[in-house]
Design a protein around this motif. Structure first.
Motif, PDB file in Angstrom:
ATOM      1  N   CYS A  44       0.823  -1.212   0.000  1.00 44.60           N
ATOM      2  CA  CYS A  44       0.000   0.000   0.000  1.00 44.60           C
ATOM      3  C   CYS A  44       0.855   1.260   0.000  1.00 44.60           C
ATOM      4  O   CYS A  44       2.020   1.247   0.414  1.00 44.60           O
ATOM      5  CB  CYS A  44      -0.885   0.053   1.244  1.00 44.60           C
ATOM      6  SG  CYS A  44      -2.066  -1.278   1.428  1.00 44.60           S
ATOM      7  N   ALA A  47      -0.663   6.013   3.458  1.00 44.76           N
ATOM      8  CA  ALA A  47      -1.499   7.176   3.783  1.00 44.76           C
ATOM      9  C   ALA A  47      -2.934   6.682   3.922  1.00 44.76           C
ATOM     10  O   ALA A  47      -3.336   5.716   3.267  1.00 44.76           O
ATOM     11  CB  ALA A  47      -1.405   8.233   2.681  1.00 44.76           C
ATOM     12  N   ASP A  48      -3.706   7.341   4.800  1.00 44.30           N
ATOM     13  CA  ASP A  48      -5.125   6.991   4.993  1.00 44.30           C
ATOM     14  C   ASP A  48      -5.303   5.521   5.350  1.00 44.30           C
ATOM     15  O   ASP A  48      -6.239   4.859   4.892  1.00 44.30           O
ATOM     16  CB  ASP A  48      -5.937   7.318   3.731  1.00 44.30           C
ATOM     17  CG  ASP A  48      -5.758   8.749   3.264  1.00 44.30           C
ATOM     18  OD1 ASP A  48      -5.898   9.651   4.103  1.00 44.30           O
ATOM     19  OD2 ASP A  48      -5.478   8.954   2.076  1.00 44.30           O
ATOM     20  N   GLU A  50      -6.003   4.003   8.285  1.00 45.33           N
ATOM     21  CA  GLU A  50      -7.164   3.660   9.115  1.00 45.33           C
ATOM     22  C   GLU A  50      -8.389   3.459   8.228  1.00 45.33           C
ATOM     23  O   GLU A  50      -9.171   2.516   8.425  1.00 45.33           O
ATOM     24  CB  GLU A  50      -7.417   4.748  10.161  1.00 45.33           C
ATOM     25  CG  GLU A  50      -6.386   4.792  11.280  1.00 45.33           C
ATOM     26  CD  GLU A  50      -6.805   5.703  12.413  1.00 45.33           C
ATOM     27  OE1 GLU A  50      -7.958   6.181  12.401  1.00 45.33           O
ATOM     28  OE2 GLU A  50      -5.984   5.930  13.323  1.00 45.33           O
ATOM     29  N   GLU A  51      -8.549   4.344   7.250  1.00 46.02           N
ATOM     30  CA  GLU A  51      -9.670   4.222   6.330  1.00 46.02           C
ATOM     31  C   GLU A  51      -9.523   2.956   5.479  1.00 46.02           C
ATOM     32  O   GLU A  51     -10.505   2.262   5.200  1.00 46.02           O
ATOM     33  CB  GLU A  51      -9.748   5.473   5.458  1.00 46.02           C
ATOM     34  CG  GLU A  51     -10.045   6.729   6.278  1.00 46.02           C
ATOM     35  CD  GLU A  51      -9.794   8.007   5.519  1.00 46.02           C
ATOM     36  OE1 GLU A  51      -9.206   7.939   4.420  1.00 46.02           O
ATOM     37  OE2 GLU A  51     -10.180   9.077   6.023  1.00 46.02           O
ATOM     38  N   PHE A  52      -8.302   2.668   5.062  1.00 50.88           N
ATOM     39  CA  PHE A  52      -8.052   1.441   4.307  1.00 50.88           C
ATOM     40  C   PHE A  52      -8.452   0.219   5.120  1.00 50.88           C
ATOM     41  O   PHE A  52      -9.119  -0.693   4.608  1.00 50.88           O
ATOM     42  CB  PHE A  52      -6.579   1.346   3.921  1.00 50.88           C
ATOM     43  CG  PHE A  52      -6.163  -0.026   3.464  1.00 50.88           C
ATOM     44  CD1 PHE A  52      -6.601  -0.529   2.251  1.00 50.88           C
ATOM     45  CD2 PHE A  52      -5.348  -0.828   4.260  1.00 50.88           C
ATOM     46  CE1 PHE A  52      -6.234  -1.806   1.832  1.00 50.88           C
ATOM     47  CE2 PHE A  52      -4.981  -2.100   3.853  1.00 50.88           C
ATOM     48  CZ  PHE A  52      -5.429  -2.585   2.634  1.00 50.88           C
ATOM     49  N   LEU A 170     -15.445  12.888  -2.129  1.00 52.42           N
ATOM     50  CA  LEU A 170     -14.358  12.197  -1.446  1.00 52.42           C
ATOM     51  C   LEU A 170     -13.487  11.522  -2.501  1.00 52.42           C
ATOM     52  O   LEU A 170     -14.000  11.040  -3.511  1.00 52.42           O
ATOM     53  CB  LEU A 170     -14.883  11.110  -0.498  1.00 52.42           C
ATOM     54  CG  LEU A 170     -15.277  11.466   0.929  1.00 52.42           C
ATOM     55  CD1 LEU A 170     -15.810  10.204   1.617  1.00 52.42           C
ATOM     56  CD2 LEU A 170     -14.101  12.026   1.718  1.00 52.42           C
ATOM     57  N   ARG A 172      -9.592   9.070  -2.729  1.00 48.93           N
ATOM     58  CA  ARG A 172      -8.400   8.514  -2.090  1.00 48.93           C
ATOM     59  C   ARG A 172      -7.497   7.917  -3.166  1.00 48.93           C
ATOM     60  O   ARG A 172      -7.961   7.464  -4.209  1.00 48.93           O
ATOM     61  CB  ARG A 172      -8.778   7.441  -1.058  1.00 48.93           C
ATOM     62  CG  ARG A 172      -9.489   7.987   0.172  1.00 48.93           C
ATOM     63  CD  ARG A 172      -8.584   8.885   0.992  1.00 48.93           C
ATOM     64  NE  ARG A 172      -9.217   9.385   2.214  1.00 48.93           N
ATOM     65  CZ  ARG A 172      -9.874  10.524   2.309  1.00 48.93           C
ATOM     66  NH1 ARG A 172     -10.018  11.303   1.236  1.00 48.93           N
ATOM     67  NH2 ARG A 172     -10.390  10.919   3.473  1.00 48.93           N
ATOM     68  N   ASP A 174      -3.798   5.469  -4.118  1.00 45.06           N
ATOM     69  CA  ASP A 174      -2.894   4.418  -3.671  1.00 45.06           C
ATOM     70  C   ASP A 174      -2.232   3.803  -4.899  1.00 45.06           C
ATOM     71  O   ASP A 174      -2.757   3.891  -6.009  1.00 45.06           O
ATOM     72  CB  ASP A 174      -3.654   3.333  -2.900  1.00 45.06           C
ATOM     73  CG  ASP A 174      -2.725   2.450  -2.066  1.00 45.06           C
ATOM     74  OD1 ASP A 174      -2.585   2.729  -0.859  1.00 45.06           O
ATOM     75  OD2 ASP A 174      -2.137   1.514  -2.619  1.00 45.06           O
ATOM     76  N   LYS A 183      -9.782   2.388   0.651  1.00 44.84           N
ATOM     77  CA  LYS A 183      -9.587   3.637   1.392  1.00 44.84           C
ATOM     78  C   LYS A 183     -10.796   4.560   1.228  1.00 44.84           C
ATOM     79  O   LYS A 183     -11.252   5.198   2.184  1.00 44.84           O
ATOM     80  CB  LYS A 183      -8.323   4.347   0.911  1.00 44.84           C
ATOM     81  CG  LYS A 183      -7.026   3.699   1.357  1.00 44.84           C
ATOM     82  CD  LYS A 183      -5.822   4.479   0.850  1.00 44.84           C
ATOM     83  CE  LYS A 183      -4.512   3.863   1.349  1.00 44.84           C
ATOM     84  NZ  LYS A 183      -3.327   4.622   0.870  1.00 44.84           N
ATOM     85  N   ALA A 187     -13.193   5.779   4.170  1.00 46.38           N
ATOM     86  CA  ALA A 187     -13.332   7.217   4.423  1.00 46.38           C
ATOM     87  C   ALA A 187     -14.796   7.625   4.452  1.00 46.38           C
ATOM     88  O   ALA A 187     -15.225   8.419   5.306  1.00 46.38           O
ATOM     89  CB  ALA A 187     -12.584   8.010   3.355  1.00 46.38           C
ATOM     90  N   ARG A 190     -16.454   6.253   7.700  1.00 41.13           N
ATOM     91  CA  ARG A 190     -16.015   6.989   8.899  1.00 41.13           C
ATOM     92  C   ARG A 190     -16.556   8.416   8.926  1.00 41.13           C
ATOM     93  O   ARG A 190     -16.701   9.000   9.996  1.00 41.13           O
ATOM     94  CB  ARG A 190     -14.490   6.991   8.969  1.00 41.13           C
ATOM     95  CG  ARG A 190     -13.906   5.634   9.349  1.00 41.13           C
ATOM     96  CD  ARG A 190     -12.413   5.561   9.056  1.00 41.13           C
ATOM     97  NE  ARG A 190     -11.631   6.492   9.842  1.00 41.13           N
ATOM     98  CZ  ARG A 190     -11.143   6.235  11.062  1.00 41.13           C
ATOM     99  NH1 ARG A 190     -11.379   5.060  11.621  1.00 41.13           N
ATOM    100  NH2 ARG A 190     -10.433   7.128  11.709  1.00 41.13           N
TER     101      ARG A 190
END
Length: 269
Positions: A44, A47-48, A50-52, A170, A172, A174, A183, A187, A190
């Motif tokens: 990965c 970044a981001d 937690e969302e992933f 939104l 994201r 990767d 992600k 996102a 959340r």
């Protein structure tokens, strides 16, 4: 860890050689664990995460957002751990699934279960969100303005959530197209945004996994830059997912459930 790093290179051309500096995306192994047990290791962009982890847990069937009690991101020398702490009932179900997959290797049943999981039956899509043809055709152009890491490195994918009348709300990025989508889903969940209210937009092709993740997130429309596979379309048709591709300019090609796109019919030359 940073999402990108500066790397020196030598550019060779008709006028000779010159030193250049390029911003390149970082790529690290991320171990997703549930209650201390490793479930998967993915490469990965760091970044981001937690969302992933939240999006990955949902789309891979580990746990729903309401079953996730805590998320921790820990850096280690060899990579990063995305630690999920999930409710006991979800952990028990996940443990039973893992035990079923670890049966005798000579019986053939493990392979059968793995194949069935790869093409698992999806729940029917109930989302009724519709888009105009112009919104669908312009989806990739709209996403283009939400890709700072791509602008810096030219080496990552993006996934965005397009809302009718509002554009991309939104996005994201990767190095992995699946990771970018996970992600985005994480996102949205959340942030309290229901993916069913919009359309998923991808800079990639549409494979089986991208259809599965979109349906499990609850979205009813999937718009992509590149072509879908035939198997992805079979799954999308059965689940009730609208799949559109080759969105550019004023044109878009719709492959399944065109009823969610309003306006003039899309003609394919």
């Amino acid at each position: 860890m940073k999402a990108s790093v500066s790397i020196r290179a030598t550019a060779l051309g008709p006028d000779g050689a010159r030193e250049v500096t390029r911003a390149l995306p970082e790529e690290v192994p991320v171990a997703v664990t549930c209650n201390g047990t490793t479930q998967a290791v993915m490469m990965c962009t760091p970044a981001d995460l937690e969302e992933f982890a939240v999006g990955f847990a949902l789309t891979e069937g580990y746990a729903t957002p309401d079953q996730i009690e805590r998320v921790e991101i820990l850096e280690a020398e060899a990579g990063i751990e995305a630690r999920l702490w999930i409710a006991e009932e979800a952990a028990a179900e996940l443990g039973a699934r893992r035990r079923a997959m670890l049966g005798p290797v000579g019986c053939g049943l493990c392979g059968i279960e793995s194949l069935e999981q790869a093409l698992r039956v999806l729940p029917p899509v109930s989302a009724r969100t519709t888009l105009t043809r112009a919104e669908a055709a312009g989806a990739l152009d709209a996403l283009r303005g939400h890709q700072p890491l791509h602008d810096l490195t030219h080496a990552v994918h993006a996934a965005g959530l397009l809302m009718p009348g509002r554009g991309i709300v939104l996005a994201r990025e990767d190095v992995g197209r699946h990771n970018a989508l996970d992600k985005l889903i994480g996102a949205a969940l959340r942030a309290g945004i229901d993916p069913a209210a919009g359309a998923v937009v991808l800079t990639s092709r549409v494979s089986v996994e991208m259809v599965q993740k979109t349906v499990l997130a609850g979205a009813g429309l999937l718009i992509a830059a590149s072509a879908p596979t035939a198997q992805a379309l079979r799954l999308a048709e059965a689940a009730g997912l609208t799949v559109a591709a080759f969105a550019r300019g004023a044109r878009v090609e719709v492959f399944t459930h065109s009823e969610r796109l309003q306006g003039d019919q899309t003609d394919v030359a």
